[in-house]
Scaffold this active site. Structure first.
Site, mmCIF file in Angstrom:
data_model
loop_
_atom_site.group_PDB
_atom_site.id
_atom_site.type_symbol
_atom_site.label_atom_id
_atom_site.label_comp_id
_atom_site.label_asym_id
_atom_site.label_seq_id
_atom_site.Cartn_x
_atom_site.Cartn_y
_atom_site.Cartn_z
ATOM 1 C CD1 TRP A 51 -51.701 -8.500 52.734
ATOM 2 C CD2 TRP A 51 -50.407 -7.238 52.344
ATOM 3 N NE1 TRP A 51 -52.055 -7.550 51.953
ATOM 4 C CE2 TRP A 51 -50.998 -6.904 51.965
ATOM 5 C CE3 TRP A 51 -49.092 -6.865 52.593
ATOM 6 C CZ2 TRP A 51 -50.935 -5.509 51.512
ATOM 7 C CZ3 TRP A 51 -48.690 -5.319 51.961
ATOM 8 C CH2 TRP A 51 -49.426 -4.756 51.028
ATOM 9 C CD GLU A 122 -41.094 -19.223 59.621
ATOM 10 O OE1 GLU A 122 -42.152 -18.878 58.815
ATOM 11 O OE2 GLU A 122 -41.727 -17.734 60.709
ATOM 12 C CG HIS A 245 -40.071 -9.164 58.026
ATOM 13 N ND1 HIS A 245 -39.342 -9.030 57.485
ATOM 14 C CD2 HIS A 245 -41.093 -10.254 58.472
ATOM 15 C CE1 HIS A 245 -39.414 -10.644 57.315
ATOM 16 N NE2 HIS A 245 -40.499 -11.058 57.597
ATOM 17 N NE ARG A 291 -39.918 -12.823 61.794
ATOM 18 C CZ ARG A 291 -41.217 -12.366 61.374
ATOM 19 N NH1 ARG A 291 -42.074 -11.703 61.620
ATOM 20 N NH2 ARG A 291 -41.713 -13.354 60.471
ATOM 21 C CG HIS A 352 -43.535 -7.605 59.547
ATOM 22 N ND1 HIS A 352 -44.420 -8.194 58.390
ATOM 23 C CD2 HIS A 352 -43.739 -8.958 60.405
ATOM 24 C CE1 HIS A 352 -44.169 -9.124 58.643
ATOM 25 N NE2 HIS A 352 -44.064 -9.797 59.809
ATOM 26 N NE ARG A 387 -44.794 -11.267 65.224
ATOM 27 C CZ ARG A 387 -44.849 -12.286 63.841
ATOM 28 N NH1 ARG A 387 -44.967 -13.506 64.000
ATOM 29 N NH2 ARG A 387 -44.540 -11.289 62.705
#
Length: 538
Positions: A51, A122, A245, A291, A352, A387
């Site tokens: 995923w 990212e 997320h 995030r 997430h 993370r």
């Protein structure tokens, strides 16, 4: 005689629980010289790895460095990252990418890029350092490794088998230092629990995202490895840090489809339903903030304006670019009537990633000799309080290899005869509705009381409800034959309690843990390590 006993033990398989990237990496390295058994409790392609959309970190470019990656990891981790761990994994990132390339993983190419790979960027990363396979990196990696594992003569795959509990010295009633000797495992199709002796057991079961009502995780993410290791006496760390997320697709038909971080990394904008951008009001990095900041900002704006979702707009990037770089998202959204080349995407935060887990070292060793853990199941110090995007796949590959190396170098000296699973005092369940009801109640209370923003009162209420649910679940477990649903519920209630107890211990707001009662970040902080009382029942 001693030599023959050692040979007999080393001929026992290494049992790996979980068939995602962590488990498959360990399996492929070990199977070069030793037999391996891999358990997958659902179909082999249902691991969380498949995923993962964004990619895997590799310090490869001339504009990048180990120090830069470590700094970005530490910044995202909000002061709780173990620098030694972060540096070790960053130092081995290029080697990890090369290993995957050698296996045949079809990363997106760039003839002028390092190793011929296209690197993307990212949120939280200072430079482009994310190797990816379009927007379906996890699936590309998982498909390649799974195919290799299936072909390997030294690896036996047990599909639709679920670990029930670890077999330790306690089960043998031996007066010795605790050790893991194998597992009890449920053959789901035959509804029979088998005893699997092992020279070593590796927990690679992923995280516990299914403890929340809304999650980007697959149905496999029920915290099995964390719960089993905890019940066996292992320490658990940093469970309060659950990463939400920021951008999960808001659609009644697709509650678990995440919209990759890379879409914002390439320039996507977050908007209120009226078209107003809002991230600059929360962080100068805007959409490229880590995030936790983005998720909290979205949660704040949704509550402030009374809206059910916000919008992620990438239309300005151009149709050709979006179709080339995000084909999976484009196709999936188009099926739902959303053309991302002309329309913004409705998104909400969702659970997430589990940043905490079983305390383990850089060889995957847990507190219990004979038991190892790799991947999202673990707390290694890499992720700290949050993370950094795309560090998760990297951790699986790097520590999957070091775990395998340690197992190959340290075989146990003996293997006693293990007792069979005892179900003489139980019967078939008469009503499954109890499990379904408790499952729904647990996930809803965790979402409402232990979500993105927390208070002490909410946490205490959650713990009270969890205690009541545990009593019902333990009673059910003691009287009826085990099923996958029952085992997953039992593991989830353990993980829920660990999350809440960890959150109650942290009297500050840091990273993924935000408390209205303790909104400040302390100048000095430490990981939250839970130790199971010696009197607890396993």
């Amino acid at each position: 005689m001693a030599s023959s006993r050692a040979e007999a033990v080393s001929s026992l398989p290494v049992v790996i629980v979980g068939a995602g990237l962590a488990g498959l990496t360990v399996a492929l390295h070990i199977a070069q010289t030793r037999p391996v058994v891999v358990l997958a409790k659902r179909n082999l392609d249902e691991a969380a790895t498949a995923w993962a959309q964004g990619g895997i970190v590799g310090v490869l470019g001339t504009d990048d460095s180990i120090d830069s990656h470590v700094r970005d990891t530490q910044d995202a981790g909000a002061g709780l990252v173990d620098e030694h761990t972060a540096r070790f994994i960053a130092q081995h990132s290029a080697q990890a990418i090369e290993w995957l390339v050698e296996r045949g993983v079809p990363f997106s190419p760039d003839p002028e890029g390092p190793l011929g790979l296209h690197l993307t960027r990212e949120g939280g990363h200072a430079v482009r350092r994310i190797a990816h396979a379009a927007d379906a990196t996890g699936k590309a990696i998982h498909d390649v490794l799974l195919a290799e594992v299936k072909r390997h003569p030294n690896i036996r795959m047990l599909e639709r088998w679920m670990a029930v509990d670890l077999i330790t010295s306690r089960h043998l009633k031996r007066d010795e230092l605790p050790r893991c000797y194998g597992i009890y495992a449920l053959d789901i199709d035959r509804q029979r629990v088998e005893t699997l002796a092992a020279s070593a057991v590796v927990m690679a079961t992923g995280g516990a995202g299914k403890v929340y009502r809304y999650t980007t995780n697959p149905d496999t993410s029920t915290g099995d490895g964390i719960a089993m290791a905890w019940r066996a006496g292992c320490r658990v760390g940093n469970m309060e840090f659950i990463q939400f997320h920021p951008t999960c697709l808001y659609h009644p038909q697709e509650r678990s489809f995440l919209i990759t971080e890379a879409l914002r990394g390439e320039g996507g904008h977050l908007l209120l339903p009226d078209g107003t951008r809002f991230m600059q009001a929360h962080d100068p990095r805007g959409e490229l903030a880590p995030r936790d900041i983005v998720a909290r900002a979205i949660d704040f704006e949704m509550k402030k304006h009374g809206v059910d979702y916000v919008l992620l707009d990438a239309t300005h990037l151009g149709a050709a670019f979006l179709k080339e770089h995000f084909p999976t998202i484009y196709a999936r959204c188009l099926k739902l009537g959303i053309d991302i080349t002309t329309q913004p995407i409705p998104v909400v935060p969702a659970a997430h990633y589990t940043c905490g887990g079983v305390v383990s070292d850089l060889h995957g060793r847990s507190d219990l000799p004979g038991l190892y853990a790799v991947g999202e199941t673990t707390y290694t110090g890499l992720h700290g309080a949050n993370r950094l995007a795309s560090n998760s796949l990297l951790e699986c590959v790097v520590l999957g290899k070091t775990c395998a190396d340690h197992i190959l170098e340290h075989a146990p000296s003996e293997q006693p005869e293990l007792p069979d699973w005892d179900e003489s005092q139980v019967e078939n369940a008469d009503e499954q509705v109890v499990i379904a009801h408790n499952w729904d109640e647990l996930r809803l209370l965790m979402w409402n009381y232990v979500g993105i923003v927390r208070t002490t009162k909410r946490l205490e209420r959650a713990l009270h409800r969890i205690d009541l649910l545990r009593s019902e679940i333990d009673d059910y477990y003691a009287n009826f034959r085990v099923t996958r649903d029952l085992l997953e519920l039992r593991n989830l209630v353990d993980c829920a309690e660990l999350i809440v107890r960890s959150a109650l211990m942290r009297h500050e707001s840091r990273g993924l843990h935000f408390s209205r009662d303790f909104p400040r970040t302390l100048p000095v902080s430490f990981p939250t390590i839970l130790v199971r009382p010696a009197t607890s029942k396993a």
